[in-house]
Design a protein around this motif. Sequence first.
Motif: not given
Length: 559
Positions: A478-484, A509-516
């Motif tokens: 959820x936190x990845x999907x809503x960009x929180x 996985x693409x959003x996880x990459x962005x966070x890291x």
Amino acid sequence: MKRELTIGMVSFLLFNTLIVASAQQTIPTERNVYVMGTNIPQADVQKIISALPDRATVKPDKPRRLLIFDLNVNYGGHPSSAYANVAFKLMGEKTEAFEAIVSSDINVFKKESLFKYDAVFFNNNVGNLFEDAELRQNIVEFVYSGGGLMGVHGTSVAFTKWPGAIEDWQEFGIMLGARGANHRENTEPVVSKIEDPTHPLVQVFKGDSFEFKDEYFRFPDVYSRERVRVLLSIDTNKTDLSRGNNIYRGSIRKDNDYAVAWVRSYGKGRVFYSTIAHNPYVFYDHIMLRFYLDAAQFVLGDLKAPTTPSARLDSRNIVFEKVNWQVGIMDNSAVSIEKICKQAYNDKVLFGGIRYGMQVFDDSGVKFSLSMTSKEREKYRLMLDRYCIRINSCRLDKIPMNEQEVDNLFEFLDLMGIENVILPDMEYDFKTIEKYCQKYGLKAAVECLNNKVNEKKLLATIKNYGEQIGAALAINQKSLQNKSAEKTADLFKMQVFVFEFVTNGVESQDKLESVLKRVKTDGAGKYTLLLDCNGESRNKSGEIVKTLEKVAKELSNRK
């Protein structure tokens, strides 16, 4: 600024030391005790001076103190020990890397004394140095909580009953990385292979190997690449192994693996060992002195160097090591810490997270808490060693209200090798938490992204404190999907200490990459990334690990 050494300074260093004994002087006690001292020929002092490095490899973070312990029991001692005592005192003085204090008094291992040092150098010690259980416990807790341990040559039979090297303190040998002293002649010509030419501790050696004559130990017991990061090993293709007398049985290993020098982590502590130290000339060889200076700076905490055990260096762990990511597992539903250790070992995972009060062993009701006895704590350390894992993070459900209880709790976590204290988002006395994090070298990470936390409010609070207070990002789908997750990473940046993947699967996985990438790009240092391995999560954690490896490769290639 480089200091020039004068004869007067040398005399001061040699005679104004805690050692006031001539070489190989026998102290009249009921045990045969030998102290090697610093009394060596003046001509050899000059050889040492001529071979000293000009400067430290890295500038110390703070003034460093190295305790050199000089004692042998029922063994006359290696003459090279006196040369090492002199060399390290002069080397520390000239390079300003450390102050070396030489002592043969076992009282230096009392807690109030020992914890004033940054590292201990057991200098070629042979025999059962002392049997006092409290002093021994102080040594292992000193190392496990982040101190340094250095040993050379005969240290591999320290705390054994001599003659015969009969084991008397198993954990010391495990902590050091080997037991035994099998060897051939004491000037055996050996070609040492440099296992990883990029490792910071072997930069003095050029090429992929070098030849040197000394007494090389072959270790039949305890030594394993599952335990240590091998720096140098005997190159069996270039060394004549049939040469000379096989002085002791057991000099031949079936696996042909003869380590010469290594490093390892023991809890938060840094350990170095090298067998090259039998002959006095080792300590007026300019290459060896630079090698040992770098080793000293490593155990003291200034020269950063990887310690992943050689047998655990697969492609994934290599890239995690390069970006300083401590990737581990956690399982809040696990029956015991031992279960987590077994799972980590099977998955080649090197780190783990637990919760305070968790059951420790499969076969007993011992809880991970202040109430653990010294024997239970030792059993815990040896269990982690056996499964090649470091438990570096611990979740607390609450912080005690009484400040003395906070002190006791944080000291316990420190002595048990914990680096990160993970806290649920609550109202805290952060001033007290910061105080004891600083005292014990801990970091407190407050959980974010659990749908109950006001991240901006939390950030505003922790920004009032030092680098010991930060965040643990609890990432889920959820936190990845809503960009929180991305927004929170942008908020906290370098104050993120821990990533927790607390979902049944992170599919974006693409959003996880962005966070890291957001956090790492900001230049932060060491991260702990903990994967939830409870039930279905374990089946899906492999995809997260692949993403972590992908991002780590990209980040390492940017350097």
